[in-house]
Motif scaffolding. Structure first.
Motif, PDB file in Angstrom:
ATOM      1  N   SER A 178      37.739  15.107  -3.412  1.00 14.79           N
ATOM      2  CA  SER A 178      37.258  16.157  -2.545  1.00 14.79           C
ATOM      3  C   SER A 178      36.133  15.244  -1.686  1.00 14.79           C
ATOM      4  O   SER A 178      35.550  14.338  -2.252  1.00 14.79           O
ATOM      5  CB  SER A 178      36.382  17.214  -3.027  1.00 14.79           C
ATOM      6  OG  SER A 178      35.515  16.980  -3.910  1.00 14.79           O
ATOM      7  N   GLU A 179      35.770  15.914  -0.378  1.00 17.46           N
ATOM      8  CA  GLU A 179      34.744  15.138   0.216  1.00 17.46           C
ATOM      9  C   GLU A 179      33.413  15.325  -0.254  1.00 17.46           C
ATOM     10  O   GLU A 179      32.543  14.565  -0.236  1.00 17.46           O
ATOM     11  CB  GLU A 179      34.763  15.896   1.787  1.00 17.46           C
ATOM     12  CG  GLU A 179      35.966  15.521   2.430  1.00 17.46           C
ATOM     13  CD  GLU A 179      36.214  15.701   3.966  1.00 17.46           C
ATOM     14  OE1 GLU A 179      35.011  16.304   4.372  1.00 17.46           O
ATOM     15  OE2 GLU A 179      36.885  15.330   4.547  1.00 17.46           O
ATOM     16  N   ARG A 212      32.790  12.803  -2.710  1.00 20.89           N
ATOM     17  CA  ARG A 212      32.705  11.580  -1.978  1.00 20.89           C
ATOM     18  C   ARG A 212      31.225  11.265  -1.668  1.00 20.89           C
ATOM     19  O   ARG A 212      30.362  10.333  -1.945  1.00 20.89           O
ATOM     20  CB  ARG A 212      33.560  11.570  -0.806  1.00 20.89           C
ATOM     21  CG  ARG A 212      33.076  10.207   0.059  1.00 20.89           C
ATOM     22  CD  ARG A 212      33.850  10.518   1.464  1.00 20.89           C
ATOM     23  NE  ARG A 212      33.189  11.630   2.173  1.00 20.89           N
ATOM     24  CZ  ARG A 212      33.567  12.103   3.404  1.00 20.89           C
ATOM     25  NH1 ARG A 212      34.870  11.718   3.856  1.00 20.89           N
ATOM     26  NH2 ARG A 212      33.021  13.117   4.107  1.00 20.89           N
ATOM     27  N   ASP A 213      30.566  12.417  -1.114  1.00 20.86           N
ATOM     28  CA  ASP A 213      29.295  12.499  -0.673  1.00 20.86           C
ATOM     29  C   ASP A 213      28.140  12.442  -1.687  1.00 20.86           C
ATOM     30  O   ASP A 213      27.204  12.006  -1.423  1.00 20.86           O
ATOM     31  CB  ASP A 213      29.189  13.861   0.477  1.00 20.86           C
ATOM     32  CG  ASP A 213      30.102  13.894   1.549  1.00 20.86           C
ATOM     33  OD1 ASP A 213      30.618  12.737   1.874  1.00 20.86           O
ATOM     34  OD2 ASP A 213      30.473  14.977   2.180  1.00 20.86           O
ATOM     35  N   CYS A 251      32.736   6.676   5.561  1.00 21.24           N
ATOM     36  CA  CYS A 251      33.576   7.808   5.239  1.00 21.24           C
ATOM     37  C   CYS A 251      34.932   7.960   5.588  1.00 21.24           C
ATOM     38  O   CYS A 251      34.904   7.638   6.828  1.00 21.24           O
ATOM     39  CB  CYS A 251      32.697   9.169   5.340  1.00 21.24           C
ATOM     40  SG  CYS A 251      31.552   9.229   4.456  1.00 21.24           S
ATOM     41  N   ASN A 270      38.418  10.268   5.985  1.00 22.19           N
ATOM     42  CA  ASN A 270      39.302  11.709   5.435  1.00 22.19           C
ATOM     43  C   ASN A 270      40.489  11.235   5.061  1.00 22.19           C
ATOM     44  O   ASN A 270      40.795  10.075   4.949  1.00 22.19           O
ATOM     45  CB  ASN A 270      39.193  12.645   6.859  1.00 22.19           C
ATOM     46  CG  ASN A 270      39.805  12.128   7.874  1.00 22.19           C
ATOM     47  OD1 ASN A 270      40.752  11.223   7.899  1.00 22.19           O
ATOM     48  ND2 ASN A 270      39.494  12.348   9.296  1.00 22.19           N
ATOM     49  N   ARG A 271      41.316  12.298   4.717  1.00 19.29           N
ATOM     50  CA  ARG A 271      42.701  12.123   4.022  1.00 19.29           C
ATOM     51  C   ARG A 271      43.504  11.156   5.200  1.00 19.29           C
ATOM     52  O   ARG A 271      44.069  10.089   4.747  1.00 19.29           O
ATOM     53  CB  ARG A 271      43.399  13.148   3.850  1.00 19.29           C
ATOM     54  CG  ARG A 271      44.775  13.042   3.478  1.00 19.29           C
ATOM     55  CD  ARG A 271      45.030  12.793   2.020  1.00 19.29           C
ATOM     56  NE  ARG A 271      46.294  12.031   1.919  1.00 19.29           N
ATOM     57  CZ  ARG A 271      46.918  11.293   0.735  1.00 19.29           C
ATOM     58  NH1 ARG A 271      46.225  11.142  -0.189  1.00 19.29           N
ATOM     59  NH2 ARG A 271      48.033  10.857   1.013  1.00 19.29           N
ATOM     60  N   LYS A 313      41.730  13.064  -1.335  1.00 19.45           N
ATOM     61  CA  LYS A 313      41.553  13.772  -0.220  1.00 19.45           C
ATOM     62  C   LYS A 313      40.449  13.279   0.596  1.00 19.45           C
ATOM     63  O   LYS A 313      40.187  13.482   1.696  1.00 19.45           O
ATOM     64  CB  LYS A 313      41.011  15.313  -0.501  1.00 19.45           C
ATOM     65  CG  LYS A 313      41.844  16.127  -1.316  1.00 19.45           C
ATOM     66  CD  LYS A 313      43.246  16.215  -0.576  1.00 19.45           C
ATOM     67  CE  LYS A 313      44.261  17.155  -1.682  1.00 19.45           C
ATOM     68  NZ  LYS A 313      45.608  16.942  -1.362  1.00 19.45           N
ATOM     69  N   ALA A 314      40.022  12.334   0.227  1.00 16.92           N
ATOM     70  CA  ALA A 314      38.813  11.512   0.984  1.00 16.92           C
ATOM     71  C   ALA A 314      38.506  10.241   0.312  1.00 16.92           C
ATOM     72  O   ALA A 314      39.079  10.077  -0.640  1.00 16.92           O
ATOM     73  CB  ALA A 314      37.385  12.266   0.711  1.00 16.92           C
TER      74      ALA A 314
END
Ligand SMILES: Cc1cc2nc3c(=O)[nH]c(=O)nc-3n(C[C@H](O)[C@H](O)[C@H](O)COP(=O)(O)OP(=O)(O)OC[C@H]3O[C@@H](n4cnc5c(N)ncnc54)[C@H](O)[C@@H]3O)c2cc1C
Length: 369
Positions: free
Chosen positions: A99-100, A103-104, A114, A116-117, A132-133
């Motif tokens: 998930s984002e 990631r963050d 960063c 995205n998918r 997803k990220a």
């Protein structure tokens, strides 16, 4: 004052060779005492140069970043001295996330780009659908330690006059009143001998605690295997949770690694360990399951309670430490060699290096009474 005795390097793995190379370049007479070349983790590692992808933090991150900066010039000296290319590739490393949000919150997120998918799919063609990220650390990379760097270091050392004794086990340190005087060894014929010297560097990897038992070092076993992929199937390293894939220039993909803390020095591959890696690549890159397997191997990471190395002075005057690099020894070899060679040269040491020596002292775990 620098003595005329050869300086002893206890262990001829990655740190032993790196330190010996640097010292020999400064004109020191160096002798490496090596029990078994092939058991060195330097021949096992995946060779990732990954302070950011590994999510290091604090002083260990700083040490890793300093070493990463030094790697290109360090590798160049080894290549110049050996005539062997070391396979350095600053190819970037992608870390995928579910998930984002995940990631963050990664410790080194601020140092990465960063993804995205859709961007992740562009970076890693065929990446598993659960991811997803991602974070792209374009400053991280890899070196072909197993096939090239170790051989290049050995050849560079020989060319600079470093003397090797292979098949020699250091049994005891000879010391008096906290001063190092030499080592008792068993040589390749089984004979026990004393080698006298005023100075040595302890580089015995996961076995360092057997040589000097005050050092809190224990083995963390890692199993690996490799696949032969179509050339350029993977352009960057993928660093997933528990499994990573490292693409060499010729299409060989190194897959690692298990992290087994409770098995001590138990040798060999296990079905469970190999399955863990296979499951890992199936999730990361499903197509990779169809690529032909090449080799399987294992080794022992030298770990400490805080997973950071022991660098600089030891409890014995004259004995220096370059050990405990756990899963980042390839990354940290450049800065380690520089630090130890600076300590031993008697030259003035910069504040930055002095601070590192303070941070990574061997006695930082000892409780004051
Ligand atoms: C599976 C795995 C994957 C890894 N992947 C990476 C990676 O991608 N990136 C990274 O930066 N790092 C990685 N590492 C870590 C890295 O390989 C180690 O940190 C590094 O090799 C440690 O170097 P060393 O010289 O201390 O130990 P070693 O390379 O293990 O060498 C120690 C040497 O000392 C000798 N020795 C031991 N005891 C004695 C004795 N009593 N007398 C004489 N000789 C002795 C041994 O025979 C051995 O040859 C990985 C390690 C493993 C196991």
């Amino acid at each position: 004052m620098i003595s005329d005795n050869p300086l002893l390097v206890l262990g001829g793995g990655l740190m032993g060779l790196s330190v010996a190379h640097q010292l020999a370049r400064q004109g020191r007479k160096v002798e490496i005492l090596s029990r078994q070349r092939s058991e060195a983790a330097g021949f096992v590692a995946a060779g990732m140069l990954a302070p950011h992808a590994e999510g290091l933090n604090g002083d260990l991150l700083k040490l890793g970043q300093l070493s990463l900066k030094r790697i290109p010039s360090w590798v160049k000296t080894i290549e110049d001295d050996s005539g062997i290319s070391c396979g350095l590739r600053l190819c970037g490393i992608v870390v995928p996330f579910l998930s984002e949000k995940e990631r963050d919150s990664y410790p080194t997120a601020d140092f990465g780009q960063c993804l995205n998918r859709a961007e992740l799919e562009e970076e890693v063609l065929g990446i598993g659908s659960c991811w997803k990220a991602g974070l792209l650390f374009s400053q991280d990379g890899q070196i072909d330690n197993r096939r090239r760097l170790m051989r290049a270091l050995e050849k560079a050392c020989v060319g600079l006059g470093v003397h090797f004794q292979e098949g020699v086990e250091v049994l005891e340190l000879v010391n008096e009143q906290e001063r190092f005087h030499g080592v008792e060894i068993r040589d390749a014929t089984g004979e026990r001998k004393i080698i006298l010297s005023n100075e040595a560097v302890l580089c015995s990897g996961a076995w360092s605690g057997q040589v000097l038992n005050r050092l809190p070092i224990f083995p963390v076993k890692g199993q690996m295997f490799s696949l032969q992929a179509p050339r350029d199937a993977l352009k960057r390293v993928i660093f997933g949770p528990g499994t990573y894939m490292v693409p060499r220039e010729d299409g060989l993909i190194v897959i690692g690694a298990t992290s087994e803390r409770s098995v001590g020095f138990t040798e060999g591959l296990t079905p469970l360990g190999q399955k863990e890696l296979l499951d890992g690549i199936t999730t990361l890159l499903p197509d990779a399951r169809n690529w032909p397997p090449m080799e399987r191997w294992w080794g022992f990471r030298p770990c400490t309670p805080d997973e950071a190395p022991l660098l600089g002075p030891s409890p014995l005057k004259g004995l220096w430490l370059a050990t405990g690099h756990h899963r980042n020894g390839v990354l940290l070899a450049a800065i380690t060699a520089e630090l130890i060679a600076t300590c031993l040269s008697g030259q003035q040491i910069s504040n930055q290096l002095l601070q590192l020596l303070q941070t990574f002292r061997w006695d930082r775990f000892e409780v004051e009474t």
